[in-house]
Design a protein around this motif. Structure first.
Motif, PDB file in Angstrom:
ATOM      1  N   SER A  75       0.784  -1.188   0.002  1.00  0.00           N
ATOM      2  CA  SER A  75      -0.070  -0.082   0.005  1.00  0.00           C
ATOM      3  C   SER A  75       0.954   1.275   0.025  1.00  0.00           C
ATOM      4  N   ILE A  76       2.003   1.274  -0.438  1.00  0.00           N
ATOM      5  CA  ILE A  76       3.110   2.334  -0.507  1.00  0.00           C
ATOM      6  C   ILE A  76       2.711   2.982  -1.673  1.00  0.00           C
ATOM      7  N   PRO A  77       2.539   4.114  -1.598  1.00  0.00           N
ATOM      8  CA  PRO A  77       2.146   4.910  -3.062  1.00  0.00           C
ATOM      9  C   PRO A  77       3.042   5.721  -3.767  1.00  0.00           C
ATOM     10  N   ASP A  78       4.356   5.849  -2.961  1.00  0.00           N
ATOM     11  CA  ASP A  78       5.306   6.845  -3.703  1.00  0.00           C
ATOM     12  C   ASP A  78       6.635   6.111  -3.706  1.00  0.00           C
ATOM     13  N   SER A  79       7.622   6.661  -4.242  1.00  0.00           N
ATOM     14  CA  SER A  79       8.946   6.413  -4.298  1.00  0.00           C
ATOM     15  C   SER A  79       9.752   7.440  -3.334  1.00  0.00           C
ATOM     16  N   PHE A  80      11.014   6.769  -2.938  1.00  0.00           N
ATOM     17  CA  PHE A  80      11.842   7.453  -2.023  1.00  0.00           C
ATOM     18  C   PHE A  80      13.251   7.632  -2.237  1.00  0.00           C
ATOM     19  N   ASP A  81      14.038   8.565  -1.620  1.00  0.00           N
ATOM     20  CA  ASP A  81      15.277   8.867  -1.883  1.00  0.00           C
ATOM     21  C   ASP A  81      16.149   7.612  -1.039  1.00  0.00           C
ATOM     22  N   ILE A  82      15.641   7.102   0.234  1.00  0.00           N
ATOM     23  CA  ILE A  82      16.456   6.271   1.216  1.00  0.00           C
ATOM     24  C   ILE A  82      15.052   5.350   1.557  1.00  0.00           C
ATOM     25  N   ILE A  83      15.638   3.992   1.472  1.00  0.00           N
ATOM     26  CA  ILE A  83      14.497   3.159   2.303  1.00  0.00           C
ATOM     27  C   ILE A  83      15.489   2.325   3.352  1.00  0.00           C
ATOM     28  N   VAL A  84      14.949   2.403   4.428  1.00  0.00           N
ATOM     29  CA  VAL A  84      15.713   1.617   5.626  1.00  0.00           C
ATOM     30  C   VAL A  84      14.547   0.843   6.160  1.00  0.00           C
ATOM     31  N   SER A  85      15.325  -0.405   6.625  1.00  0.00           N
ATOM     32  CA  SER A  85      14.548  -1.577   7.334  1.00  0.00           C
ATOM     33  C   SER A  85      15.262  -2.360   8.109  1.00  0.00           C
ATOM     34  N   ASN A  86      14.602  -2.846   9.108  1.00  0.00           N
ATOM     35  CA  ASN A  86      14.928  -3.779  10.083  1.00  0.00           C
ATOM     36  C   ASN A  86      13.984  -4.989  10.086  1.00  0.00           C
ATOM     37  N   PRO A  87      13.978  -5.704   8.850  1.00  0.00           N
ATOM     38  CA  PRO A  87      12.935  -6.582   8.810  1.00  0.00           C
ATOM     39  C   PRO A  87      12.902  -7.825   9.675  1.00  0.00           C
ATOM     40  N   PRO A  88      12.009  -8.608   9.923  1.00  0.00           N
ATOM     41  CA  PRO A  88      12.260  -9.799  10.710  1.00  0.00           C
ATOM     42  C   PRO A  88      13.292 -10.755  10.072  1.00  0.00           C
ATOM     43  N   TYR A  89      14.184 -11.186  10.591  1.00  0.00           N
ATOM     44  CA  TYR A  89      15.278 -11.992  10.082  1.00  0.00           C
ATOM     45  C   TYR A  89      15.844 -13.376  10.789  1.00  0.00           C
ATOM     46  N   ILE A  90      14.978 -13.596  12.009  1.00  0.00           N
ATOM     47  CA  ILE A  90      15.462 -14.872  12.323  1.00  0.00           C
ATOM     48  C   ILE A  90      14.954 -16.058  11.687  1.00  0.00           C
ATOM     49  N   PRO A  91      15.950 -17.150  11.200  1.00  0.00           N
ATOM     50  CA  PRO A  91      15.339 -18.239  10.653  1.00  0.00           C
ATOM     51  C   PRO A  91      14.391 -18.967  11.570  1.00  0.00           C
ATOM     52  N   SER A  92      13.362 -19.440  10.942  1.00  0.00           N
ATOM     53  CA  SER A  92      12.294 -19.930  11.702  1.00  0.00           C
ATOM     54  C   SER A  92      12.793 -21.291  12.581  1.00  0.00           C
ATOM     55  N   GLY A  93      13.706 -21.938  12.114  1.00  0.00           N
ATOM     56  CA  GLY A  93      14.233 -23.112  12.713  1.00  0.00           C
ATOM     57  C   GLY A  93      14.977 -22.671  14.098  1.00  0.00           C
ATOM     58  N   GLU A  94      15.507 -21.534  14.404  1.00  0.00           N
ATOM     59  CA  GLU A  94      16.191 -20.942  15.166  1.00  0.00           C
ATOM     60  C   GLU A  94      15.313 -20.367  16.376  1.00  0.00           C
ATOM     61  N   TRP A  95      14.114 -20.355  16.160  1.00  0.00           N
ATOM     62  CA  TRP A  95      12.976 -19.949  17.118  1.00  0.00           C
ATOM     63  C   TRP A  95      13.075 -20.399  18.476  1.00  0.00           C
ATOM     64  N   GLU A  96      13.402 -21.556  18.779  1.00  0.00           N
ATOM     65  CA  GLU A  96      13.361 -22.455  20.025  1.00  0.00           C
ATOM     66  C   GLU A  96      14.675 -22.021  20.713  1.00  0.00           C
ATOM     67  N   LYS A  97      15.614 -21.604  20.010  1.00  0.00           N
ATOM     68  CA  LYS A  97      16.859 -21.481  20.749  1.00  0.00           C
ATOM     69  C   LYS A  97      16.789 -19.801  21.265  1.00  0.00           C
ATOM     70  N   LEU A  98      15.825 -19.102  20.945  1.00  0.00           N
ATOM     71  CA  LEU A  98      15.832 -17.680  21.354  1.00  0.00           C
ATOM     72  C   LEU A  98      15.535 -17.580  23.026  1.00  0.00           C
ATOM     73  N   MET A  99      16.148 -16.654  23.721  1.00  0.00           N
ATOM     74  CA  MET A  99      15.572 -16.603  25.129  1.00  0.00           C
ATOM     75  C   MET A  99      14.119 -16.468  25.296  1.00  0.00           C
ATOM     76  N   PRO A 100      13.809 -16.943  26.601  1.00  0.00           N
ATOM     77  CA  PRO A 100      12.342 -16.738  26.897  1.00  0.00           C
ATOM     78  C   PRO A 100      11.447 -15.496  26.625  1.00  0.00           C
TER      79      PRO A 100
END
Ligand code: GLN
Length: 276
Positions: A170-195
């Motif tokens: 739903s983004i209508p425009d274009s930009f000079d800079i795009i910055v993102s910290n997207p989700p990046y934990i591999p699904s298989g590593e989920w169980e190893k994360l701290m509670p």
């Protein structure tokens, strides 16, 4: 009970429950509950604590015992020296992400910026507050996250545009800079994360699919319609994702692709310039 005894009780309780850094955690909640700084505490630690405050402190300690992160208990944190409200709908801003903001700040003057997967809004709001950008747009798939980002923008007195969107959908425009910290934990590593992370932070903000790279692939795949020629893309990445994300960016037409490290010396950022 004196204030000192109350604090000791909190420490012992967290220690017995095996909470990491029990002293620090007990103090932080104590200072929040009793509105006391270190200096003042030392002056009045022998005073009797009010029953009501003791009960509130016990509640906070119980929450921490059940592995709720400190930041969610007190509903706030600091990022780039600025205050941010947090709740279980948004990721708690990490210090490592400050390196990403600092890199973007170097070239942000006069630019139109999109912070994709904004969560609490910490990246985009810091850029709007500390940089001289022309405009900042914050976007997230979660309406609840976006509402939190909106409150954080108000609290920090910055003007931003908020768009609820599944990545670019739903983004209508274009930009000079795009910055993102997207989700990046591999699904298989989920169980190893701290509670604290696994049980309380939003999975939607963390799970990067089978190989952890699903969002990078998707963002880079559609970048052509949203990043202006000559514009810059900045990603936060996991410590072992630099090579693969750089390769995707080079293949998609980015120049000057660079991987940068965080303060712990781990690969943390990939950035590049879209070919003119
Ligand atoms: N941009 C937010 C942060 O860096 C949220 C990131 C996310 O939800 N993956 O903390």
């Amino acid at each position: 009970m004196t204030l000192e005894e109350v604090l000791r009780m909190g420490k012992e309780c967290l220690q017995q429950a095996g909470i990491p850094e029990p002293d620090w955690n007990a103090w932080y909640l104590f200072s929040y509950c009793f509105h006391l700084e270190r200096g003042r505490y030392f002056l009045c630690s022998g005073e009797t604590a009010a029953e009501e405050n003791i009960r509130f402190y016990e509640e906070l300690i119980q929450k921490r015992k059940s592995r709720i992160p400190l930041e969610y208990i007190i509903h706030e944190t600091e990022f780039m020296g600025l205050p941010f409200q947090v709740n279980e709908q948004v990721l708690i801003p990490r210090q490592d992400t400050e390196c990403l903001v600092e890199e973007v700040l170097k070239i942000s003057e006069g630019k139109e910026i999109l912070d994709l997967c904004t969560g609490s809004g910490c990246i985009g709001i810091s850029l709007a507050k500390l940089g001289k950008c022309k405009s900042v747009t914050l976007s997230d798939i979660s309406g609840e996250a976006l509402a939190t980002a909106g409150e954080n923008a108000r609290e920090n007195q910055v003007e931003v545009r908020l768009i609820q969107s599944d990545l670019f959908e739903s983004i209508p425009d274009s930009f000079d800079i795009i910055v993102s910290n997207p989700p990046y934990i591999p699904s298989g590593e989920w169980e190893k994360l701290m509670p604290e992370v696994r049980e309380h932070e939003p999975k939607l903000a963390l799970d990067g699919g089978g190989d952890g790279l699903v969002f990078y692939r998707s963002i880079i795949g559609k970048i052509g319609c949203f990043l202006r020629p000559g514009g810059s893309l900045f990603f936060e990445i996991g410590w072992n994702q630099g090579v693969e994300v750089s390769r995707m960016m080079v293949q998609a037409g980015f120049d000057h692709v660079e991987v940068k490290k965080d303060l712990a010396g781990l690969d943390r950022i990939v950035q590049g310039q879209y070919r003119k």
